[in-house]
Design an enzyme around this catalytic site. Sequence first.
Site, PDB file in Angstrom:
ATOM      1  CE1 TYR A   1      -8.721  17.247  37.102  1.00  0.00           C
ATOM      2  CE2 TYR A   1     -10.743  16.925  36.104  1.00  0.00           C
ATOM      3  CZ  TYR A   1      -9.301  16.506  36.358  1.00  0.00           C
ATOM      4  OH  TYR A   1      -8.833  15.960  35.053  1.00  0.00           O
TER       5      TYR A   1
ATOM      6  CE  LYS B   1      -7.127  16.091  31.924  1.00  0.00           C
ATOM      7  NZ  LYS B   1      -6.426  17.673  32.509  1.00  0.00           N
TER       8      LYS B   1
HETATM    9  P1  CMP Z   1      -5.427  17.874  35.677  1.00  0.00           P
HETATM   10  O1  CMP Z   1      -4.007  17.733  35.965  1.00  0.00           O
HETATM   11  O2  CMP Z   1      -5.752  17.171  34.767  1.00  0.00           O
HETATM   12  O3  CMP Z   1      -5.541  18.837  37.022  1.00  0.00           O
HETATM   13  C1  CMP Z   1      -6.418  20.424  37.145  1.00  0.00           C
HETATM   14  C2  CMP Z   1      -6.393  20.260  35.794  1.00  0.00           C
HETATM   15  O4  CMP Z   1      -7.666  21.970  36.020  1.00  0.00           O
HETATM   16  C3  CMP Z   1      -5.236  20.324  34.934  1.00  0.00           C
HETATM   17  O5  CMP Z   1      -4.818  19.515  34.462  1.00  0.00           O
HETATM   18  C4  CMP Z   1      -5.733  21.583  34.141  1.00  0.00           C
HETATM   19  O6  CMP Z   1      -6.889  20.537  32.817  1.00  0.00           O
HETATM   20  C5  CMP Z   1      -6.815  22.091  34.398  1.00  0.00           C
HETATM   21  N1  CMP Z   1      -5.840  23.435  34.395  1.00  0.00           N
HETATM   22  C6  CMP Z   1      -5.545  23.570  35.143  1.00  0.00           C
HETATM   23  N2  CMP Z   1      -5.230  24.921  35.587  1.00  0.00           N
HETATM   24  C7  CMP Z   1      -5.815  25.777  34.608  1.00  0.00           C
HETATM   25  C8  CMP Z   1      -5.669  26.942  34.374  1.00  0.00           C
HETATM   26  N3  CMP Z   1      -5.412  28.056  34.904  1.00  0.00           N
HETATM   27  N4  CMP Z   1      -6.825  27.488  33.420  1.00  0.00           N
HETATM   28  C9  CMP Z   1      -7.194  26.420  33.170  1.00  0.00           C
HETATM   29  N5  CMP Z   1      -7.099  24.898  33.599  1.00  0.00           N
HETATM   30  C10 CMP Z   1      -6.440  24.354  34.458  1.00  0.00           C
END
Ligand code: CMP
Length: 141
Positions: free
Chosen positions: A51, A11
């Site tokens: 996403y 990222k």
């Molecule tokens: P990722 O595995 O890329 O999948 C979705 C992303 O959303 C996750 O990693 C985090 O970067 C983000 N994410 C998930 N939950 C939260 C949260 N409660 N607050 C902020 N970001 C989140």
Amino acid sequence: MNQSDTLAIVKPDAFGAGKAGKILAHLESAGFRVVATRVVRLSRTQAEAFYAVHRERPFFGSLVAFMTSGPCMPVLLRREDAVAELRRVIGATDPAEADEGTVRALYAESKERNAIHASDSPENAGIESAFFFAGTDRLLA
Ligand code: CMP
């Protein structure tokens, strides 16, 4: 178990901090082979599409802003049981909860700026791999 592929994204936090090489080395040491990679700056439309499953979540806007804030590095990875193994090796979403020695424990800043994404199911691995690597030459047969 047969070899399978999964999708990781180094990222913008980790890529911008010059941690991509260390993270790839960590994954290779864990038995993954790099099938394909590239460096991209996601547009807002691309990040929202990638996403889309999180569209209704309160953090969606912030997540899209973060993922478009700088270049990132999608990586197509291969090993036995790739999806589950990559999830294990990167650790919990929140680095405060990630097991010692996992990628997120070592390199993530916070739950949002968490260094790396990994596909969460074989089905999503196929969808997410195609998002970045459809039509890309893959030298690893
Ligand atoms: P990722 O595995 O890329 O999948 C979705 C992303 O959303 C996750 O990693 C985090 O970067 C983000 N994410 C998930 N939950 C939260 C949260 N409660 N607050 C902020 N970001 C989140």
